[in-house]
Design a protein around this motif. Structure first.
Motif, PDB file in Angstrom:
ATOM      1  N   ALA A  60      62.793  13.461  15.049  1.00 42.29           N
ATOM      2  CA  ALA A  60      64.138  14.009  14.874  1.00 42.29           C
ATOM      3  C   ALA A  60      65.093  12.959  15.417  1.00 42.29           C
ATOM      4  CB  ALA A  60      64.294  15.329  15.631  1.00 42.29           C
ATOM      5  N   PRO A  61      66.356  13.001  15.019  1.00 40.44           N
ATOM      6  CA  PRO A  61      67.295  11.998  15.531  1.00 40.44           C
ATOM      7  C   PRO A  61      67.300  11.973  17.069  1.00 40.44           C
ATOM      8  CG  PRO A  61      68.289  13.206  13.727  1.00 40.44           C
ATOM      9  CD  PRO A  61      66.989  13.893  14.027  1.00 40.44           C
ATOM     10  N   GLY A  62      67.021  10.802  17.624  1.00 38.03           N
ATOM     11  CA  GLY A  62      67.041  10.642  19.071  1.00 38.03           C
ATOM     12  C   GLY A  62      65.763  10.997  19.783  1.00 38.03           C
ATOM     13  N   LEU A  63      64.707  11.373  19.029  1.00 36.15           N
ATOM     14  CA  LEU A  63      63.439  11.780  19.645  1.00 36.15           C
ATOM     15  C   LEU A  63      62.279  11.007  19.031  1.00 36.15           C
ATOM     16  CD1 LEU A  63      63.641  15.672  19.983  1.00 36.15           C
ATOM     17  CD2 LEU A  63      63.752  13.975  21.824  1.00 36.15           C
ATOM     18  N   GLY A  64      61.501  10.354  19.891  1.00 40.18           N
ATOM     19  CA  GLY A  64      60.331   9.623  19.442  1.00 40.18           C
ATOM     20  C   GLY A  64      59.067  10.163  20.058  1.00 40.18           C
ATOM     21  N   LEU A  65      57.933   9.504  19.748  1.00 45.00           N
ATOM     22  CA  LEU A  65      56.614   9.944  20.203  1.00 45.00           C
ATOM     23  C   LEU A  65      55.982   8.880  21.092  1.00 45.00           C
ATOM     24  CD1 LEU A  65      55.213  11.288  16.814  1.00 45.00           C
ATOM     25  CD2 LEU A  65      56.036  12.668  18.732  1.00 45.00           C
TER      26      LEU A  65
END
Length: 305
Positions: free
Chosen positions: A102-107
């Motif tokens: 999601a925009p602004g969220l990584g793994l």
């Protein structure tokens, strides 16, 4: 289990003298392991996966070697977490970009590995990794994200990769460009419990994991083969390393509960904290599998502003 000096022999890896177990697979075969010999090991279910993967001899920073490196019996655990893209970008080379859900969220992931039978003998390993977009990839497509989350083919950049043996450190650091060092590292994975502990430089806890093993599904050899591409720099040039995993028994828990992740003091703990993890979203445990780790090859990585 630590080996004594008399239990080891010295071998040369690119001009470096490295101790390996006397009479072990590397001592006897130097990567040209006899598959029929491995097939007689009661810990190994089958070697059919490897009979279809011929090895080739290549020149490398650690001298002439055969590739891929075969892992005949392994078990692994990966705890995947959400983290802010801003924190992730602060730890990535400019040429790489985080894979965003999601925009602004990584793994990001904390990973633990146990290699019971392999061409370079038994060792354990742990890693802090960042899921990244494939090199030279433009706008991320929906199907790229789905494939990554299903673990069919994941691209990653590793921040830390401690190992338990000298040969694994030299091959991984000098040959592949990975940030490897040797430390005390215990990994125990079975159908009931998954636990791991990485020691720091003073013998304390760097990172530790304890959790119930998710219910396992058994797969015939060759039915479920996943791939992981890792990006590193070797002598200042970008390379990609392919790791193919033949999954034999594995399970997944979404939004896992009762996960004990101890973030202590050390290089792995510092790397994980720097990524500012927000939430644990998935636990993947493979109680039995096999792998083929290919030598890195030069790759074109797109410059990013």
């Amino acid at each position: 289990m630590a080996t004594t000096q008399k239990d080891t022999v010295k071998v040369d890896l690119g001009g470096r003298s490295v101790a390996v177990p006397k009479g072990g697979l590397y001592d006897r075969y130097r990567m040209a392991t006899d598959l029929d010999e491995v097939a007689r090991d009661p810990r190994v279910s089958s070697v059919d996966f490897f009979r279809k993967l011929p090895k080739t001899r290549v020149d490398s920073p650690i001298g002439p070697t055969l590739t891929p490196n075969f892992y005949y019996r392994i078990s692994t655990a990966r705890l995947t977490m959400l983290a802010p893209s801003r924190a992730i970008r602060s730890r990535l080379p400019r040429e790489l970009a985080p894979l965003e859900v999601a925009p602004g969220l990584g793994l990001i992931s904390a990973m633990f590995f146990r290699y019971d039978v392999c061409d370079i003998d038994f060792y354990t390993e742990a890693a802090i990794g960042i899921a990244v977009k494939p090199a030279r990839h433009g706008k991320l497509g929906f199907f790229d994200l789905v494939a990554a989350l299903k673990n069919d083919h994941l691209d990653t950049y590793v921040l830390s990769l401690p190992v338990s043996t000298e040969i694994a450190q030299v091959r991984g650091h000098d040959g592949y460009g990975f940030p490897k060092w040797v430390t005390e590292l215990d990994v125990d994975i079975d159908a009931h419990r998954t636990s791991a502990r990485v020691a720091n430089a003073t013998g304390g806890t760097d990172l530790a994991l304890s959790v119930a093993t998710p219910a396992q599904t058994v797969y015939p050899s060759g039915e479920r083969v996943s791939a992981l591409t890792s990006y590193t720099t070797v002598d200042g040039a970008w390379h990609s390393t392919l790791n193919q995993t033949n999954v034999l028994s594995a399970g997944t828990a979404l939004l896992p509960r009762d996960v004990r992740l101890q973030v202590g003091e050390g290089r792995m703990a510092d790397d994980l904290r720097s990524l500012k993890p927000i939430r644990q979203i998935q636990l993947d445990v493979m109680t039995e599998g096999q792998a083929a780790l290919h030598m890195p090859v030069p790759t074109s990585v797109q410059s990013r502003k």
